[in-house]
Design an enzyme around this catalytic site. Sequence first.
Site, PDB file in Angstrom:
ATOM      1  N   TYR A  98       0.837  -1.202   0.000  1.00 35.19           N
ATOM      2  CA  TYR A  98       0.000   0.000   0.000  1.00 35.19           C
ATOM      3  C   TYR A  98       0.875   1.256   0.000  1.00 35.19           C
ATOM      4  O   TYR A  98       0.857   2.039  -0.935  1.00 35.19           O
ATOM      5  CB  TYR A  98      -0.912   0.038   1.234  1.00 35.19           C
ATOM      6  N   GLU A 127      -7.109  -5.100   9.818  1.00 34.59           N
ATOM      7  CA  GLU A 127      -5.798  -4.822  10.416  1.00 34.59           C
ATOM      8  C   GLU A 127      -5.966  -4.104  11.754  1.00 34.59           C
ATOM      9  O   GLU A 127      -5.402  -4.490  12.756  1.00 34.59           O
ATOM     10  CB  GLU A 127      -4.961  -3.977   9.444  1.00 34.59           C
TER      11      GLU A 127
HETATM   12  C1  FAD Z   1       6.502  -1.104  11.556  1.00 35.23           C
HETATM   13  C2  FAD Z   1       5.758  -0.671  10.358  1.00 35.23           C
HETATM   14  C3  FAD Z   1       5.273  -1.600   9.461  1.00 35.23           C
HETATM   15  C4  FAD Z   1       4.589  -1.197   8.316  1.00 35.23           C
HETATM   16  N1  FAD Z   1       4.171  -2.153   7.425  1.00 35.23           N
HETATM   17  C5  FAD Z   1       3.559  -1.755   6.280  1.00 35.23           C
HETATM   18  C6  FAD Z   1       3.188  -2.707   5.293  1.00 35.23           C
HETATM   19  O1  FAD Z   1       3.420  -3.908   5.450  1.00 35.23           O
HETATM   20  N2  FAD Z   1       2.598  -2.282   4.151  1.00 35.23           N
HETATM   21  C7  FAD Z   1       2.320  -0.962   3.936  1.00 35.23           C
HETATM   22  O2  FAD Z   1       1.761  -0.644   2.899  1.00 35.23           O
HETATM   23  N3  FAD Z   1       2.677  -0.014   4.856  1.00 35.23           N
HETATM   24  C8  FAD Z   1       3.279  -0.390   6.015  1.00 35.23           C
HETATM   25  N4  FAD Z   1       3.659   0.567   6.942  1.00 35.23           N
HETATM   26  C9  FAD Z   1       3.455   1.962   6.600  1.00 35.23           C
HETATM   27  C10 FAD Z   1       2.417   2.706   7.407  1.00 35.23           C
HETATM   28  O3  FAD Z   1       1.126   2.337   7.027  1.00 35.23           O
HETATM   29  C11 FAD Z   1       2.677   4.197   7.187  1.00 35.23           C
HETATM   30  O4  FAD Z   1       3.941   4.485   7.726  1.00 35.23           O
HETATM   31  C12 FAD Z   1       1.651   5.068   7.822  1.00 35.23           C
HETATM   32  O5  FAD Z   1       0.415   4.928   7.170  1.00 35.23           O
HETATM   33  C13 FAD Z   1       2.074   6.537   7.823  1.00 35.23           C
HETATM   34  O6  FAD Z   1       2.482   6.980   6.599  1.00 35.23           O
HETATM   35  P1  FAD Z   1       3.893   7.777   6.454  1.00 35.23           P
HETATM   36  O7  FAD Z   1       4.928   6.902   7.003  1.00 35.23           O
HETATM   37  O8  FAD Z   1       4.005   8.201   5.053  1.00 35.23           O
HETATM   38  O9  FAD Z   1       3.769   9.016   7.376  1.00 35.23           O
HETATM   39  P2  FAD Z   1       3.033  10.395   7.025  1.00 35.23           P
HETATM   40  O10 FAD Z   1       1.697  10.108   6.453  1.00 35.23           O
HETATM   41  O11 FAD Z   1       3.934  11.271   6.272  1.00 35.23           O
HETATM   42  O12 FAD Z   1       2.821  10.954   8.479  1.00 35.23           O
HETATM   43  C14 FAD Z   1       3.842  11.659   9.200  1.00 35.23           C
HETATM   44  C15 FAD Z   1       3.201  12.316  10.410  1.00 35.23           C
HETATM   45  O13 FAD Z   1       2.188  13.219   9.968  1.00 35.23           O
HETATM   46  C16 FAD Z   1       0.967  12.922  10.574  1.00 35.23           C
HETATM   47  N5  FAD Z   1      -0.131  13.187   9.640  1.00 35.23           N
HETATM   48  C17 FAD Z   1      -0.246  12.826   8.354  1.00 35.23           C
HETATM   49  N6  FAD Z   1      -1.429  13.211   7.856  1.00 35.23           N
HETATM   50  C18 FAD Z   1      -2.088  13.820   8.836  1.00 35.23           C
HETATM   51  C19 FAD Z   1      -3.369  14.426   8.967  1.00 35.23           C
HETATM   52  N7  FAD Z   1      -4.232  14.468   7.964  1.00 35.23           N
HETATM   53  N8  FAD Z   1      -3.701  14.955  10.143  1.00 35.23           N
HETATM   54  C20 FAD Z   1      -2.830  14.917  11.196  1.00 35.23           C
HETATM   55  N9  FAD Z   1      -1.639  14.361  11.169  1.00 35.23           N
HETATM   56  C21 FAD Z   1      -1.256  13.813   9.992  1.00 35.23           C
HETATM   57  C22 FAD Z   1       1.039  11.457  10.913  1.00 35.23           C
HETATM   58  O14 FAD Z   1       0.178  11.116  11.989  1.00 35.23           O
HETATM   59  C23 FAD Z   1       2.498  11.308  11.299  1.00 35.23           C
HETATM   60  O15 FAD Z   1       2.666  11.669  12.633  1.00 35.23           O
HETATM   61  C24 FAD Z   1       4.350   0.169   8.092  1.00 35.23           C
HETATM   62  C25 FAD Z   1       4.830   1.114   9.001  1.00 35.23           C
HETATM   63  C26 FAD Z   1       5.523   0.724  10.117  1.00 35.23           C
HETATM   64  C27 FAD Z   1       6.031   1.747  11.065  1.00 35.23           C
END
Ligand code: FAD
Lengths: 349, 400
Positions: free
Chosen positions: B133, B249
């Site tokens: 994703y 999930e």
């Molecule tokens: C251990 C681990 C395993 C994972 N495994 C998978 C996997 O198997 N497959 C997969 O597809 N993904 C996976 N992920 C990814 C995970 O789903 C994303 O990291 C998560 O959705 C956040 O996206 P980002 O990392 O781009 O952070 P961002 O979206 O850039 O967020 C950064 C910060 O901004 C904040 N933020 C963003 N948008 C908003 C908003 N609208 N309002 C307020 N705050 C906001 C967030 O809360 C966060 O604090 C994994 C992540 C981790 C840490």
Amino acid sequence: MKFDLSDEQKQMAETLDRYFAAVWDSQRLHAHLAGGGVLDRAGWRKMSELGLFYMVSEPTQPGDPLALDAAVCAEQVGRHAVPGPVVPQMLAMAAIGRLQSAGHRDTWLAALGSGDAVASFAFGKAGAPVLAPCARDADLLVIVDLADGHIWVHDLKRDGVAFGADRNLDLTRRASVVAPADPPLHAEHVPGLRGWLRDLSRVLVAADAFGGASRCVEMATDYASSRQQFGQPIGRFQGLKFQIADMAVEVEPWRALWWYAAHAIDVGRPDASRMACLAKAVITESYASVGRRTVEVFGGIGFTWDADVHIFLKRAMFDLVWPQTAHALYAEAAEERALAGIPVAGQTA
Amino acid sequence: MDMTFSAEYEALRSEIHAFLGDNAELVAELSDQSRTSGLQYVPRFPEFAALAVAAGYYGRNMPRRYGGAERPYDAIAALIIREEFGQAGLPDALPGMGPRLLAPTLLAHGNDWQKEVFLPPTMAMKLHWCQGYSEPEAGSDLASLCTRAELDGDEWVINGQKVWTTGAQHADYMFCLCRTEPGALRHEGISYIIIDMKQPGVEVRPLRQLTGDSEFNEVFLTDARAPLAHLVGQRGAGWKVAMTTLGHERASMGAGDGTYGRQVEALWTRACTPDADGLRAIDDAGVARDLCQLEARAAANQFTQYRILSQAAAGQGTRTVSIMSKLVGSEIFQDIARCHAQMAATDLLETPAGFRLGSVPGNPAAWNALYLRSLGYAIAGGTSNIQRRLVAERGLGLPR
Ligand SMILES: Cc1cc2nc3c(=O)[nH]c(=O)nc-3n(C[C@H](O)[C@H](O)[C@H](O)COP(=O)(O)OP(=O)(O)OC[C@H]3O[C@@H](n4cnc5c(N)ncnc54)[C@H](O)[C@@H]3O)c2cc1C
């Protein structure tokens, strides 16, 4: 396995919710404050028709949902900030209803149950002054000694009762330090009652606090949805939205905790006392914290006497310290765990 | 309120006890606390999984012909399995992205061919899956993803990059969100496609996590191919399909199996243990207060799961509390970590190692691993801020 209220309990909660919403609306609550917090005796009598005070007075079969029934009522009392010693009167009747010697027992129960008489309640020691809720309004004061299980019933309207410091912060339950006049109307040692009363008092205050805290979350949500700034409802601003979400997330899980603690008392589960102790400490702390945060959500109006928020905040402050402070409860729970010590290696994970 | 279990359920409990006892040696090997993660990769796990499916504990809502146990929906039985397996250090359902996320999605949206081909080996733990994703530019805002899939005859040709893809290095397949309808609205141009990971167009680069482990990866898709038949649901309907999975999930992340309670109990034990100078952390009022609060929160979380189950069994919703589950759970988890750190003194400097989600750390290195892993828990599956938004908007009804 059914971890939920019964249909009767849900119905009771709904009935009380509707009744209190009609009787204790904002205007009436403020009128009560304006009157200095003096108990409205007629209203008290009227409220008795709901059967509220009798909730825990009758000794029943083990397993009957006494504590949970009463807690469900206390939640609604807290939710509507109902003035008067509702929980203390329930506790007083719980003690009086279990006195062994008939004496005046049935007369008192009838007078209290019908709201003709008002009772306060305290844990304390023989001869020592106690902090008693609504003592200036009350006719009777029941004191329970947690150390040895003695129960005293005092007449508060007779000569010689010494009213010390008034603690009038929470005008829905102004409290006073009282030195009752000897001899008491009744003194008795009822074995096995003190622990139950202690646990019950904690669960009822926890439920009162939960009702108030969840009402604060609702008030904050409603206000944030209607108040406009920068051309939009303030609840659309994420800073505020997340503050309110955090309040909800802090409060809502506690519902299952006080449900459990009350049920555990009713069926005599081994962790009943511990859960009652913890529930009282954590839920009253959350109430005070959420009450403060609700003031902030409301802005300037939240800081006024005319808004409702401070009524709830002050009830939170009352719940936080009566009948024991959260601080004391934490110390008690930690000490109990410390005495249990370190499990023998291999016995627990 | 009734917390007793009828004879039928008490019988189930003893039956599970007997089952775990009969397989004690295998259970001990699998529940080894020091193993880092991914029970699904342990060589003997499929053996245990097959036994647990045959006994009706795992794969309960999966039809028998797809490798499940096919049991009628029974929230109370599920609760007992969760508690008993949790007590034994085992998960309450088949672990991994395949059984947890792909299987329910295929069951809801897949066609017969897809179900027949993919479900049985997935339930038998013979196929490993990963979730494609997140992308570098699409995290919380998942719908902005831009990996493309184009039809070439009867094959999809996929180009793009995925990131944070847990288990990609072990996976046979990825369920992947791709943009297939150029020009369509954000949410309407996405498709859910199953991609074979063992092909030249797929390159997996493990990423080292702050724990030191490498569980998640970058995945580069360069003219990767997938048969047309690997499209799950309609073209352009992938967002809806994916949301099924996300719901599953988050629902599995509340830790209602008693793990937090067991971890808090371990904290109490630690607090009661005198250090070299004979001092005990429990005698510090601040620590005592933190522990009491954690004990209350872990208990409340457990009872809230009972509440959700009971109301679900009665066909009633508990929408707001359910939406809160992930946020409540991840905050308890982080505070358990902080509480231990408070008592750990210089043990806090141990190299983190040997902690698996759902277990109780047995030494300082494992507690340190928990301290760090609890951070990932609050990000994966939708960050805490995203959960706050859901609680506020969908739970409380605050304006969007
Ligand atoms: C251990 C681990 C395993 C994972 N495994 C998978 C996997 O198997 N497959 C997969 O597809 N993904 C996976 N992920 C990814 C995970 O789903 C994303 O990291 C998560 O959705 C956040 O996206 P980002 O990392 O781009 O952070 P961002 O979206 O850039 O967020 C950064 C910060 O901004 C904040 N933020 C963003 N948008 C908003 C908003 N609208 N309002 C307020 N705050 C906001 C967030 O809360 C966060 O604090 C994994 C992540 C981790 C840490």
